[in-house]
Design a protein around this motif. Structure first.
Motif, PDB file in Angstrom:
ATOM      1  N   VAL A 135      -8.705 -36.125 -40.724  1.00 62.35           N
ATOM      2  CA  VAL A 135      -9.610 -37.229 -40.392  1.00 62.35           C
ATOM      3  C   VAL A 135      -9.012 -38.566 -40.838  1.00 62.35           C
ATOM      4  O   VAL A 135      -9.017 -39.554 -40.088  1.00 62.35           O
ATOM      5  CB  VAL A 135     -10.983 -36.990 -41.061  1.00 62.35           C
ATOM      6  N   LEU A 180      -7.739 -41.544 -38.369  1.00 57.73           N
ATOM      7  CA  LEU A 180      -8.380 -42.857 -38.512  1.00 57.73           C
ATOM      8  C   LEU A 180      -7.331 -43.971 -38.567  1.00 57.73           C
ATOM      9  O   LEU A 180      -7.458 -45.001 -37.894  1.00 57.73           O
ATOM     10  CB  LEU A 180      -9.258 -42.866 -39.772  1.00 57.73           C
ATOM     11  N   HIS A 194     -13.837 -50.626 -31.096  1.00 54.29           N
ATOM     12  CA  HIS A 194     -14.314 -49.459 -30.344  1.00 54.29           C
ATOM     13  C   HIS A 194     -15.262 -49.853 -29.217  1.00 54.29           C
ATOM     14  O   HIS A 194     -15.423 -49.117 -28.246  1.00 54.29           O
ATOM     15  CB  HIS A 194     -15.006 -48.473 -31.286  1.00 54.29           C
ATOM     16  N   GLU A 245     -16.000 -38.752 -35.039  1.00 51.30           N
ATOM     17  CA  GLU A 245     -16.394 -40.073 -35.546  1.00 51.30           C
ATOM     18  C   GLU A 245     -15.213 -41.028 -35.606  1.00 51.30           C
ATOM     19  O   GLU A 245     -15.309 -42.178 -35.186  1.00 51.30           O
ATOM     20  CB  GLU A 245     -17.028 -39.916 -36.929  1.00 51.30           C
ATOM     21  N   VAL A 246     -14.089 -40.558 -36.133  1.00 48.37           N
ATOM     22  CA  VAL A 246     -12.973 -41.492 -36.353  1.00 48.37           C
ATOM     23  C   VAL A 246     -12.264 -41.899 -35.058  1.00 48.37           C
ATOM     24  O   VAL A 246     -11.557 -42.912 -35.038  1.00 48.37           O
ATOM     25  CB  VAL A 246     -11.954 -40.956 -37.388  1.00 48.37           C
ATOM     26  N   GLY A 264     -14.074 -42.647 -32.552  1.00 50.39           N
ATOM     27  CA  GLY A 264     -15.097 -43.496 -31.932  1.00 50.39           C
ATOM     28  C   GLY A 264     -15.801 -42.821 -30.766  1.00 50.39           C
ATOM     29  O   GLY A 264     -16.238 -43.486 -29.828  1.00 50.39           O
ATOM     30  N   VAL A 297     -18.590 -40.931 -30.867  1.00 43.76           N
ATOM     31  CA  VAL A 297     -20.019 -40.656 -31.016  1.00 43.76           C
ATOM     32  C   VAL A 297     -20.784 -41.346 -29.885  1.00 43.76           C
ATOM     33  O   VAL A 297     -20.681 -42.564 -29.712  1.00 43.76           O
ATOM     34  CB  VAL A 297     -20.521 -41.162 -32.386  1.00 43.76           C
ATOM     35  N   PRO A 303     -15.477 -40.410 -44.385  1.00 42.48           N
ATOM     36  CA  PRO A 303     -14.875 -41.731 -44.587  1.00 42.48           C
ATOM     37  C   PRO A 303     -15.326 -42.807 -43.605  1.00 42.48           C
ATOM     38  O   PRO A 303     -15.044 -43.981 -43.804  1.00 42.48           O
ATOM     39  CB  PRO A 303     -13.371 -41.464 -44.417  1.00 42.48           C
ATOM     40  N   TYR A 304     -16.057 -42.408 -42.545  1.00 44.69           N
ATOM     41  CA  TYR A 304     -16.220 -43.325 -41.423  1.00 44.69           C
ATOM     42  C   TYR A 304     -17.618 -43.208 -40.854  1.00 44.69           C
ATOM     43  O   TYR A 304     -18.123 -42.103 -40.658  1.00 44.69           O
ATOM     44  CB  TYR A 304     -15.193 -42.924 -40.359  1.00 44.69           C
ATOM     45  N   CYS A 305     -18.252 -44.359 -40.576  1.00 46.22           N
ATOM     46  CA  CYS A 305     -19.552 -44.340 -39.924  1.00 46.22           C
ATOM     47  C   CYS A 305     -19.347 -44.301 -38.409  1.00 46.22           C
ATOM     48  O   CYS A 305     -18.833 -45.263 -37.824  1.00 46.22           O
ATOM     49  CB  CYS A 305     -20.386 -45.571 -40.303  1.00 46.22           C
ATOM     50  N   GLY A 306     -19.742 -43.196 -37.815  1.00 48.71           N
ATOM     51  CA  GLY A 306     -19.551 -43.022 -36.375  1.00 48.71           C
ATOM     52  C   GLY A 306     -20.478 -43.879 -35.536  1.00 48.71           C
ATOM     53  O   GLY A 306     -20.251 -44.077 -34.355  1.00 48.71           O
ATOM     54  N   LYS A 307     -21.555 -44.397 -36.159  1.00 49.81           N
ATOM     55  CA  LYS A 307     -22.467 -45.286 -35.430  1.00 49.81           C
ATOM     56  C   LYS A 307     -21.923 -46.706 -35.377  1.00 49.81           C
ATOM     57  O   LYS A 307     -21.975 -47.379 -34.359  1.00 49.81           O
ATOM     58  CB  LYS A 307     -23.853 -45.314 -36.116  1.00 49.81           C
ATOM     59  N   ASN A 320     -18.752 -47.572 -36.469  1.00 47.99           N
ATOM     60  CA  ASN A 320     -17.297 -47.595 -36.358  1.00 47.99           C
ATOM     61  C   ASN A 320     -16.631 -48.428 -37.447  1.00 47.99           C
ATOM     62  O   ASN A 320     -15.801 -49.291 -37.168  1.00 47.99           O
ATOM     63  CB  ASN A 320     -16.871 -48.077 -34.968  1.00 47.99           C
ATOM     64  N   ARG A 333     -15.116 -48.098 -41.751  1.00 51.36           N
ATOM     65  CA  ARG A 333     -14.856 -47.255 -42.921  1.00 51.36           C
ATOM     66  C   ARG A 333     -15.980 -47.429 -43.929  1.00 51.36           C
ATOM     67  O   ARG A 333     -16.574 -48.510 -44.016  1.00 51.36           O
ATOM     68  CB  ARG A 333     -13.535 -47.651 -43.589  1.00 51.36           C
TER      69      ARG A 333
END
Lengths: 349, 150
Positions: free
Chosen positions: A25, A29, A43, A69-70, A72, A74, B52-56, B58, B60
């Motif tokens: 991950v 990233l 993103h 998630e990383v 982008g 979602v 490590p990352y907020c997917g909403k 985008n 860190r």
């Protein structure tokens, strides 16, 4: 070409490095952030994502879920390719050509340091006839190399010199004599002829709208091909699948004479005999510079390799105005069963 | 009809996962019976398990929020089929309760076992708390299960 353009708008790369201490991950990233930064976008500017990963390497099924998630992805359209990243790039380019999306992020990752690659690749072989024999990718490469070396007394020396030349000027520099003195791993292949297996991740932004004004290289042709799985069903001395893939790409790009068409080629070759197979099947001539940075001989990450070759090609074209057309290549499966190429042409100066 | 031939292949294989910085801190906390969520500075969500990352948004994430080891049961099921326990290779006998637990201070739920396996005694909205193992090594099973606070 009448179709809308596809530019290599930006690239981000992590590795190859022998063993990255970070999680997949975290590696992905960094590659993704690098690619977005290279274009100067976020993103929000990405319409869709195509990822490349291989479950057996990651030790979980649907290995893309770990990076959703990383990358982008979602609540966005994501497609996942279980093959080399070049196949993912072709998928993304086709999405743009179809008019479905303007900008697509392509991401590939692999961390072969997590588990013994050679053992894992046995699982990628036919379960009835080949797995019980322990046939793996290295066995297949040895069989193919031996078929080429038969009746070619100079092959071993030539391959040692080629592998040495690719590493010249890099931290992995090694002489042809040292290569010939290294142990045989699958005759006639010697340990130091093989591209070293390393961890890595790569991300590329493809776009119909971004990159044009920055003179980014444009994709003008793509082709891919899957040869029969069993070596016995293929011609051992030629990468016929690559030949077909190239012919498809050349047809799209309007290239009649590949021997004089390319300034640069960035092949995904793991052994020197594969580079000879590549040159023959692609039909490139002596004027084409092959792997100026050493290609995969200085570090090879499975799955990522083809995308890293695409990034290397795009980078060379951005840095050298004289490099007008390049052929980037990805391969996967035993002895190059899967083949994919992209043709890049330099943007407006 | 032709006779079926079965080819049996057995191979032992292990993968070494790097935990990553977020999971590393989470694991260290578990050893001391401490649960921490990682928070997004934009949307404010406190994520469990940490990532490590907020997917909403985008971005860190690197700020940490202490979370209680008790909270609310937001979903539950009682499994009536034994399952293969990946840690031991042995079967975990049924029945056993499994829950999604929203710990006090977190915005996303944690998956874990429930001590209770009688469906008649479980309900969404019940308060539950972690039952910790005496010996902890920084892994999810440092928590034995969650028990209903009655």
């Amino acid at each position: 070409m009448t179709q809308r353009p596809v530019f290599i708008a930006g690239c981000g790369q992590v590795g190859p490095v022998a063993e990255d201490p970070r999680s997949i991950v975290e590696m992905v990233l960094e590659a993704v952030e690098g690619a977005l930064e290279d274009v100067g976008i976020t993103h929000q500017d990405i319409d869709a994502i195509v990822t490349a990963s291989v479950d057996i390497l990651d030790g979980l099924t649907a290995s893309n879920i770990a990076v959703t998630e990383v990358v982008g992805a979602v609540m966005k359209p994501e497609a996942r390719i279980a093959a080399d990243g070049m196949a993912a790039a072709i998928h993304g380019a086709c999405q743009i050509w179809s008019g479905a999306y303007d900008t697509v992020l392509i991401v590939a990752h692999a961390k072969p340091s997590m588990a013994p690659y050679q053992d894992l690749m046995q699982w990628a072989m036919d379960p009835i006839y080949l797995q019980p024999l322990g046939v793996d990718f290295l066995t297949c490469a040895g069989l193919q190399a031996q078929a080429l070396a038969a009746g070619d007394a100079g092959a071993e020396q030539r391959w040692a010199e080629l592998a040495s030349a690719r590493r010249a000027g890099t931290p992995a520099a090694i002489s042809a004599d040292e290569i010939l003195a290294s142990p045989i791993v699958a005759s006639p292949l010697r340990a130091e002829m093989c591209a070293p297996m390393e961890d890595g991740a790569s991300a590329i932004v493809l776009s119909a709208v971004l990159g044009k004004h920055d003179g980014r290289p444009q994709v003008t042709g793509v082709g891919h091909d899957l040869a029969p799985h069993d070596l016995g069903d293929r011609e051992p001395g030629i990468w016929r699948g690559l030949e077909r893939a190239c012919n498809r790409a050349y047809s799209v790009a309007g290239i009649d004479n590949p021997a004089s068409a390319f300034d640069l080629a960035e092949p995904s070759c793991l052994f020197p005999h594969e580079e000879e197979l590549f040159v023959a099947a692609a039909g490139i001539g002596n004027a084409t510079v092959v792997s100026p940075g050493g290609g995969l001989f200085v570090g090879h990450t499975p799955v990522v390799a083809g995308l890293s070759r695409l990034a290397a090609s795009a980078s060379a074209m951005r840095q050298d105005a004289g490099c007008r057309r390049a052929l980037a290549h990805g391969a996967w499966g035993p002895a190059g069963q899967g083949q994919a190429v992209m043709i890049l042409e330099a943007g407006a100066p | 009809m032709s006779e079926t031939v079965t080819v049996t292949i057995e191979m032992e294989q292990a993968w070494r996962y790097a935990s990553g910085t977020a999971m590393e801190r989470f694991s260290e906390g578990l050893k001391e019976r401490r649960i921490e969520a990682v928070s997004c500075r934009l949307c404010g969500r406190a994520y469990l398990p940490p990532r490590p990352y907020c997917g909403k948004c985008n971005i860190r994430m690197s700020s940490w929020t202490p979370v209680k080891d008790e909270g609310e049961l937001v979903a539950w099921t009682v499994m009536q089929l034994p399952m293969l326990d990946g840690r031991t290779g042995e079967m975990r006998e049924a029945p056993y309760g499994m829950g999604l637990i929203l710990l006090d201070g977190a915005d996303t739920t944690l998956n874990h076992y429930l001590a209770e396996s009688d469906p008649a005694k479980l309900a969404i909205g019940q308060r539950v708390r972690a039952v910790w193992c005496n010996e902890r090594r920084g892994a999810m099973d440092d928590i034995l299960h969650f028990e209903v606070i009655r």
